[in-house]
Design a protein around this motif. Sequence first.
Motif, PDB file in Angstrom:
ATOM      1  N   SER A 276      35.983  24.030   6.033  1.00 48.96           N
ATOM      2  CA  SER A 276      34.374  23.948   5.937  1.00 48.96           C
ATOM      3  C   SER A 276      33.645  23.704   6.998  1.00 48.96           C
ATOM      4  N   GLU A 277      32.777  24.398   7.658  1.00 53.34           N
ATOM      5  CA  GLU A 277      31.965  24.045   8.717  1.00 53.34           C
ATOM      6  C   GLU A 277      31.343  22.827   8.979  1.00 53.34           C
ATOM      7  N   ASN A 278      30.958  22.143   7.488  1.00 56.35           N
ATOM      8  CA  ASN A 278      30.465  21.096   7.505  1.00 56.35           C
ATOM      9  C   ASN A 278      31.576  19.908   7.544  1.00 56.35           C
ATOM     10  N   ASP A 279      32.757  20.017   7.765  1.00 49.75           N
ATOM     11  CA  ASP A 279      33.705  19.122   7.795  1.00 49.75           C
ATOM     12  C   ASP A 279      33.336  18.134   9.086  1.00 49.75           C
ATOM     13  N   PRO A 280      33.381  16.859   8.873  1.00 48.68           N
ATOM     14  CA  PRO A 280      33.110  16.026   9.887  1.00 48.68           C
ATOM     15  C   PRO A 280      34.126  15.841  11.022  1.00 48.68           C
ATOM     16  N   LEU A 281      35.087  16.487  10.890  1.00 47.71           N
ATOM     17  CA  LEU A 281      36.308  16.355  11.897  1.00 47.71           C
ATOM     18  C   LEU A 281      36.444  18.031  12.475  1.00 47.71           C
ATOM     19  N   ALA A 282      36.855  18.697  11.408  1.00 48.97           N
ATOM     20  CA  ALA A 282      37.244  20.356  11.886  1.00 48.97           C
ATOM     21  C   ALA A 282      35.996  21.020  11.949  1.00 48.97           C
ATOM     22  N   GLY A 283      35.019  20.559  11.194  1.00 49.09           N
ATOM     23  CA  GLY A 283      33.719  21.491  11.179  1.00 49.09           C
ATOM     24  C   GLY A 283      33.529  22.098  12.759  1.00 49.09           C
TER      25      GLY A 283
ATOM     26  N   LEU B 297      34.977  22.546  15.134  1.00 56.10           N
ATOM     27  CA  LEU B 297      35.985  23.686  15.761  1.00 56.10           C
ATOM     28  C   LEU B 297      35.903  24.967  15.089  1.00 56.10           C
ATOM     29  N   VAL B 298      35.238  25.326  14.050  1.00 57.22           N
ATOM     30  CA  VAL B 298      35.234  26.650  13.416  1.00 57.22           C
ATOM     31  C   VAL B 298      33.913  27.050  13.503  1.00 57.22           C
ATOM     32  N   THR B 299      32.755  26.371  14.037  1.00 56.59           N
ATOM     33  CA  THR B 299      31.488  26.831  14.125  1.00 56.59           C
ATOM     34  C   THR B 299      31.275  27.124  15.650  1.00 56.59           C
ATOM     35  N   PRO B 300      30.552  28.374  15.663  1.00 56.37           N
ATOM     36  CA  PRO B 300      30.093  28.821  16.877  1.00 56.37           C
ATOM     37  C   PRO B 300      29.416  27.686  17.670  1.00 56.37           C
TER      38      PRO B 300
ATOM     39  N   GLY C 212      30.857  31.417  23.340  1.00 51.80           N
ATOM     40  CA  GLY C 212      30.066  31.106  22.189  1.00 51.80           C
ATOM     41  C   GLY C 212      30.911  31.406  20.862  1.00 51.80           C
ATOM     42  N   ASP C 213      32.097  31.609  20.977  1.00 49.01           N
ATOM     43  CA  ASP C 213      32.944  31.817  19.833  1.00 49.01           C
ATOM     44  C   ASP C 213      33.624  30.234  19.305  1.00 49.01           C
ATOM     45  N   ALA C 214      33.986  30.271  17.893  1.00 48.44           N
ATOM     46  CA  ALA C 214      34.304  29.180  17.380  1.00 48.44           C
ATOM     47  C   ALA C 214      35.906  28.942  18.269  1.00 48.44           C
ATOM     48  N   LEU C 215      36.225  27.595  18.145  1.00 51.64           N
ATOM     49  CA  LEU C 215      37.571  27.152  18.940  1.00 51.64           C
ATOM     50  C   LEU C 215      38.712  27.653  17.872  1.00 51.64           C
TER      51      LEU C 215
END
Length: 504
Positions: free
Chosen positions: A117-124, A126-129, A142-145
């Motif tokens: 989830s992009e709203n994940d407080p920890l991993a979010g 990392l997956v959000t531009p 500008g890309d997600a990690l």
Amino acid sequence: MKLRKLRKFSPVLLSLILAGCAVGPKYQAPQDAVGNDFLYSDVQGVAHSEKAVQSEWWLAFDDAMLNQLVEQAQKQNITLKIAAERIKTAQSYQKAIESFKVPTIGLSAGATSYQISENDPLAGPLVTPEGLGPQLGSLTGGDALIDNQYEFATVSANITWEADVFNRLGYQAESAQIRAEQAEILKQGMTTLITADVIHNYLQLRGAEQRKRIALETIESQQKTLKLVQSVVKSGYGSEVDLAQAKAALSMTRSVLPQLDIAQSVHKQRLAILLGETSSDMNQILTKGGELPDFSGVVPIGMPSEVLKNRPDIQIAEREMAAINADVGAAVANKYPKFYLTGAPGLLAGDFSDLFSSDSAAWVASIGVNWTIFDGGRSDALVEIQESRFQTAALSYEQSVNTAITEVETLLYAYGSSQELQSLTAETRVQADNTLSKANSLYKAGLVDYMTVLDAQRQQNLVKDREIAASLQTSQVIVGLHKALGGNWEVTQNTDTLEATETN
């Protein structure tokens, strides 16, 4: 570094496993001093033999119907079928217990797809531009990690094994094996009891039938005599007392018939239960009456030590000692550490096409130990319970041995006495027949009154009945003696059929 230490430790652990550190008591079968001979073993009809009772000893009664009933009972008796199922249960339980001694292996396979989830407080972030902020985001263009969607496939095995260093599982498996042996011995013992019960009821049935035939013959004779007395009284030469006594004797003999009918019915019903048949089917099987069979063989008796090997109750008692001894060993071993080896080799890949490539291999292996070092004395108490059970089993075994020897010696004495009684009764029968013949002759000559004839008839009838009772007693003692001696009573071959006997 940890892997090297584990490899150094493995040979030590392996040596412990291979050497085995079995704890607990070693079982020794009891040695009994029971002497070399039985009391009263010199009675008539007994043969000294190295081996005692063998199967199908009842063939010495030379009765085809008896042989047929025994064979049917051993095939159809419901109690024996239940005992056979208990053997299967015990053997399956043994297999289940023994399975703990070998590794348990499980296989699994699957495919997994997940999204972060992009709203994940920890991993979010990392997956959000630009989720990491403008400064770090510029480094990634500008890309997600990392990607937020993943798919992978797995094939794995799970292997667990308890290294039975102190033989705890071995003792449990040994106990289960002995319990399976006990179930087989119990079925053998039930076969003996059921067969003995069939023979007993068959002999009692034939005895009741023979007593009824004698009673009917006596009634016919007494009816003829009553007519004779009535004729004499009518002519004025007889006494009314003689007439009353003749009627009383006839009524007394007739009163025995209902009792004999009840006895026949009871023993037929009992045979029906033993054979697993209905009452109507049993009446079909026993349509014709028969004579009370005589035992034409001898009873082979071995040494008392041979009886201890042949008696199912003693065998079960000895096996109980062995089983509980194994339970003691398991309780002692339970106080020591338990070692476990686990492994999970498998294949893991993000693409199913890569799943079986060498680069997809993955594995986990571990060694563990579990040792209860303090339990408030619970482990010691459990050992003491098993030890007390063993002492109880040992005392029960001793009691079984004493009972068996005493039972055999008592029945040997009874066998000798019953044969003596049967011989004396046969001599009495001869005298009773002679007395009645002389009384009839004297009465016809007018030298004695009819009361003398009635008394002679009563004595003869009584002796005939006692003769059958004596023969029955001897036969029942023979059955009891064979049962006390033990041995294998299972039918090993088809016995002669009733039709074959009737043809002859």
